[in-house]
Design a protein around this motif. Structure first.
Motif, short mmCIF file in Angstrom:
data_model
loop_
_atom_site.label_atom_id
_atom_site.label_comp_id
_atom_site.label_asym_id
_atom_site.label_seq_id
_atom_site.Cartn_x
_atom_site.Cartn_y
_atom_site.Cartn_z
N LYS A 81 0.82 -1.22 0.00
CA LYS A 81 0.00 0.00 0.00
C LYS A 81 0.85 1.26 0.00
O LYS A 81 0.40 2.31 -0.44
CB LYS A 81 -0.92 0.01 1.22
CG LYS A 81 -1.99 -1.05 1.17
CD LYS A 81 -2.86 -0.97 2.40
CE LYS A 81 -3.93 -2.05 2.35
NZ LYS A 81 -4.78 -2.03 3.55
N ARG A 82 2.10 1.15 0.49
CA ARG A 82 2.95 2.34 0.62
C ARG A 82 4.01 2.48 -0.46
O ARG A 82 4.42 3.59 -0.76
CB ARG A 82 3.64 2.33 1.97
CG ARG A 82 2.68 2.50 3.11
CD ARG A 82 3.43 2.66 4.39
NE ARG A 82 2.52 2.91 5.48
CZ ARG A 82 2.89 3.29 6.67
NH1 ARG A 82 4.17 3.46 6.93
NH2 ARG A 82 2.01 3.50 7.61
N THR A 100 10.38 2.51 -4.99
CA THR A 100 9.96 3.90 -4.74
C THR A 100 10.47 4.41 -3.40
O THR A 100 10.25 5.58 -3.09
CB THR A 100 8.42 4.01 -4.79
OG1 THR A 100 7.86 3.07 -3.88
CG2 THR A 100 7.91 3.76 -6.17
N LYS A 156 12.07 8.69 -5.19
CA LYS A 156 11.16 9.29 -4.21
C LYS A 156 10.98 10.79 -4.44
O LYS A 156 9.88 11.34 -4.29
CB LYS A 156 11.72 9.06 -2.81
CG LYS A 156 10.77 9.38 -1.69
CD LYS A 156 11.44 9.35 -0.33
CE LYS A 156 12.02 8.02 0.03
NZ LYS A 156 12.56 7.97 1.39
N LEU A 179 8.48 11.53 -7.61
CA LEU A 179 7.09 11.06 -7.60
C LEU A 179 6.20 11.84 -6.65
O LEU A 179 6.64 12.30 -5.60
CB LEU A 179 7.05 9.59 -7.21
CG LEU A 179 7.76 8.62 -8.14
CD1 LEU A 179 7.74 7.24 -7.55
CD2 LEU A 179 7.10 8.63 -9.50
N LYS A 180 4.92 11.94 -7.03
CA LYS A 180 3.92 12.54 -6.16
C LYS A 180 3.43 11.49 -5.15
O LYS A 180 3.31 11.75 -3.97
CB LYS A 180 2.74 13.04 -6.99
CG LYS A 180 1.73 13.84 -6.19
CD LYS A 180 0.50 14.20 -7.00
CE LYS A 180 0.83 15.16 -8.11
NZ LYS A 180 -0.37 15.61 -8.84
N SER A 181 3.15 10.29 -5.65
CA SER A 181 2.73 9.19 -4.81
C SER A 181 3.66 8.01 -5.04
O SER A 181 4.15 7.82 -6.15
CB SER A 181 1.29 8.79 -5.14
OG SER A 181 0.94 7.61 -4.45
N ARG A 182 3.90 7.17 -4.01
CA ARG A 182 4.84 6.07 -4.14
C ARG A 182 4.19 4.74 -4.50
O ARG A 182 4.87 3.74 -4.63
CB ARG A 182 5.59 5.87 -2.82
CG ARG A 182 6.54 6.98 -2.51
CD ARG A 182 7.39 6.56 -1.36
NE ARG A 182 7.65 7.69 -0.50
CZ ARG A 182 8.17 7.59 0.70
NH1 ARG A 182 8.45 6.41 1.19
NH2 ARG A 182 8.41 8.64 1.42
N SER A 183 2.87 4.72 -4.66
CA SER A 183 2.24 3.42 -4.88
C SER A 183 1.19 3.42 -5.99
O SER A 183 0.40 2.49 -6.08
CB SER A 183 1.59 2.94 -3.58
OG SER A 183 0.59 3.84 -3.19
N ASP A 184 1.18 4.43 -6.85
CA ASP A 184 0.19 4.45 -7.93
C ASP A 184 0.81 3.98 -9.24
O ASP A 184 1.97 3.57 -9.29
CB ASP A 184 -0.44 5.85 -8.07
CG ASP A 184 0.61 6.93 -8.31
OD1 ASP A 184 1.81 6.63 -8.23
OD2 ASP A 184 0.22 8.09 -8.58
N ALA A 240 4.05 5.60 -10.46
CA ALA A 240 5.19 5.12 -9.67
C ALA A 240 5.66 3.76 -10.20
O ALA A 240 6.87 3.50 -10.28
CB ALA A 240 4.80 5.02 -8.20
N LYS A 245 -1.07 -2.74 -11.40
CA LYS A 245 0.26 -2.21 -11.09
C LYS A 245 1.37 -3.17 -11.51
O LYS A 245 2.41 -2.73 -12.01
CB LYS A 245 0.36 -1.91 -9.60
CG LYS A 245 -0.58 -0.81 -9.15
CD LYS A 245 -0.50 -0.61 -7.66
CE LYS A 245 -1.47 0.46 -7.21
NZ LYS A 245 -1.44 0.66 -5.77
#
Length: 185
Positions: free
Chosen positions: A94-95, A115, A121, A124-129, A132, A165
């Motif tokens: 999730k992270r 990520t 890191k 990226l804006k988010s680490r799990s989308d 990424a 993903k």
């Protein structure tokens, strides 16, 4: 009879015979001087034995036997690790997202990207989308090319489906020049 038993205890050794099982003890001056050659069942119901060098006791556990010990292993099963030596491993939580290319024979990681690393890191804006995952695939492809790895195989874990993903990471590797052979069972 009791006198004979007590006399043998005082002399230093004692052996009692219980049918098919014999208990033998070696007793000397102090409590810890003698070694137990074989003893009764332990408190937990499992027999304790001594190591080869008689240094420490260990608990005997029954090993699982293979289901079929004489099972035939095919030529492909024996040689697949040498014919396709590099495998892709993708882990998505999730992270964060991480992926690595591992040499199957030596079990050494040739290229790693995730990520959580500083270079990815910061971008990226988010680490799990999905973006990424695409970035992880791009960085992993660059690092694998530096290590002269241009082909690898991927077999998803039992709980993973080849979509979303995971598919984004694999597709990003393919788009950046790594030939990935996917095995779906």
């Amino acid at each position: 009879m009791i006198r004979n038993i007590l006399n043998t205890w005082r002399k230093g050794s004692h052996a009692m015979d219980y049918g098919d099982r014999t208990l033998s003890f070696v007793c000397r001056r102090g409590f810890h001087d003698g070694k137990v050659l074989s003893g009764p069942r332990s408190f937990f119901g499992v027999e304790d034995f001594l190591d080869d060098d008689n240094s420490r006791p260990y608990t005997y556990k029954k090993e699982k036997r293979p289901k079929s010990p004489h099972k035939h292993i095919s030529f492909k099963q024996r040689t697949i690790a040498y014919m396709e030596p590099f495998s892709l491993d993708v882990f998505i939580s999730k992270r964060f997202v991480s992926a690595s290319v591992t040499h199957r024979v030596t079990c050494k990681q040739v290229a790693v990207a995730g990520t959580n690393s500083k270079d990815i890191k910061a971008v990226l804006k988010s680490r799990s989308d999905i973006p990424a995952c695409l970035a992880v695939g791009r960085f992993l492809a660059d690092r694998a090319k530096e290590a002269d790895v241009y082909t690898c195989t991927y077999t998803p874990r039992e709980r993973d489906k080849f979509e979303g993903k995971i598919r984004a990471v694999v597709q990003s590797l393919i788009d950046n020049g790594i030939d990935v052979k996917v095995y779906l069972d």
